[in-house]
Design an enzyme around this catalytic site. Structure first.
Site, PDB file in Angstrom:
ATOM      1  CB  SER A   8     -12.322  -8.763  56.102  1.00 25.62           C
ATOM      2  OG  SER A   8     -12.771 -10.545  55.386  1.00 25.62           O
ATOM      3  CG  HIS A  33     -14.234 -11.659  60.450  1.00 28.40           C
ATOM      4  ND1 HIS A  33     -14.810 -11.712  61.722  1.00 28.40           N
ATOM      5  CD2 HIS A  33     -14.793 -11.942  59.777  1.00 28.40           C
ATOM      6  CE1 HIS A  33     -16.322 -12.152  61.269  1.00 28.40           C
ATOM      7  NE2 HIS A  33     -15.595 -12.356  59.653  1.00 28.40           N
ATOM      8  CG  ASP A  35     -14.808 -14.311  56.752  1.00 28.87           C
ATOM      9  OD1 ASP A  35     -16.181 -14.202  57.694  1.00 28.87           O
ATOM     10  OD2 ASP A  35     -14.925 -12.961  56.401  1.00 28.87           O
ATOM     11  CG  MET A  37     -17.732 -18.779  53.840  1.00 30.29           C
ATOM     12  SD  MET A  37     -17.274 -17.298  51.730  1.00 30.29           S
ATOM     13  CE  MET A  37     -17.115 -15.863  52.666  1.00 30.29           C
ATOM     14  CG  HIS A  66     -18.508 -15.586  60.418  1.00 34.18           C
ATOM     15  ND1 HIS A  66     -18.340 -13.863  59.334  1.00 34.18           N
ATOM     16  CD2 HIS A  66     -19.944 -15.940  60.306  1.00 34.18           C
ATOM     17  CE1 HIS A  66     -19.868 -14.443  59.014  1.00 34.18           C
ATOM     18  NE2 HIS A  66     -20.183 -15.229  59.798  1.00 34.18           N
ATOM     19  CG  MET A  68     -20.078 -17.653  57.277  1.00 34.58           C
ATOM     20  SD  MET A  68     -19.868 -16.604  56.081  1.00 34.58           S
ATOM     21  CE  MET A  68     -18.315 -16.225  56.400  1.00 34.58           C
ATOM     22  CG  MET A 137     -24.297 -11.760  59.242  1.00 34.46           C
ATOM     23  SD  MET A 137     -22.139 -12.135  59.069  1.00 34.46           S
ATOM     24  CE  MET A 137     -21.798 -11.686  56.916  1.00 34.46           C
ATOM     25  CG  ASP A 175     -18.649  -9.692  58.309  1.00 36.53           C
ATOM     26  OD1 ASP A 175     -17.760  -8.959  57.295  1.00 36.53           O
ATOM     27  OD2 ASP A 175     -18.620 -10.780  58.350  1.00 36.53           O
TER      28      ASP A 175
END
Length: 219
Positions: A8, A33, A35, A37, A66, A68, A137, A175
């Site tokens: 991550s 990874h 993320d 957001m 990913h 979100m 998750m 995750d």
């Protein structure tokens, strides 16, 4: 079933991101990874397309993106063009699930579907034939450093069992709070892609820490 580690980037030193990525490569990490957001789907805000583009320029590592975000289908093509190898979005988002999967596939990118801890495993079953990966998750999405939720183990087992029943080649990713203490249980339940942040980046020996997620061993 091969096991993979996805590091991550939330736990990386963002002022030294290039060297942090080189460290991942040198230590045999399989994926990065990433993320994303938006401050709407989750409360936190992270990074987006400009950072992903720069990351893609300096590495061939698999970029596991990913999303979100509230309406992921609007951004699928942009993330694909910016270098994503896998695009994962949430079942709980406002985008139509099957249309979003199709949009990802049409860009030549692997499609993954994520579910929050409270979302039943059965909710992803109808989409399994169209997916490359399911992300279960194991913490609430939105912030790093949370504690692993043990109740998610049964959900991982249900997802893997259904994949096996259908004879599909679909990875199961986990995750949240993944380290050498929690990885054996999720691995036994059927997970084979392990997202880890602080555990990897804080390790004295990152390669050994990564291997501990894939197989039973001490760091």
């Amino acid at each position: 079933m091969k096991n993979y580690v996805s590091a991550s980037v939330l736990s990386a030193d963002m002022l030294r991101l290039g060297s942090e990525i080189k460290k991942l490569e040198d230590n045999g990490i399989d994926m990065l990874h990433f993320d994303v957001m938006d401050g709407i789907f989750v409360n936190n805000i992270t990074f987006g397309l400009p950072v992903l583009k720069q990351v893609r320029k300096v590495t061939d590592i698999t970029l596991d993106v990913h999303l979100m975000i509230a309406d992921p289908i609007k951004y699928v093509s942009s993330f694909a063009e910016s270098g994503a190898d896998i695009i994962c979005f949430h079942l709980e988002s406002s985008s139509d699930t099957l249309e979003t999967i199709r949009a990802i596939k049409s860009c030549g990118v692997k499609a993954a579907l994520a579910i929050k801890p409270a979302t039943p495993a059965e909710s992803v079953f109808e989409y399994l034939p169209y997916l490359d990966m399911v992300l279960v998750m194991t913490v609430e999405p939105g912030f790093g450093g949370q504690s692993f939720i043990p109740e998610t183990i049964d959900k991982i087992r249900k997802v893997r069992s259904r994949i096996s029943e259908l004879g599909l080649d679909v990875d199961v990713e986990v995750d949240g709070g993944i380290n050498d203490k929690t990885s054996p249980a999720v691995r036994e339940a059927g997970a084979n892609v392990f997202v880890s942040g602080s555990y990897l980046f804080a390790a004295d020996n990152m390669a050994q820490a990564a291997n501990s997620l894939k197989e039973d061993m001490t760091c």
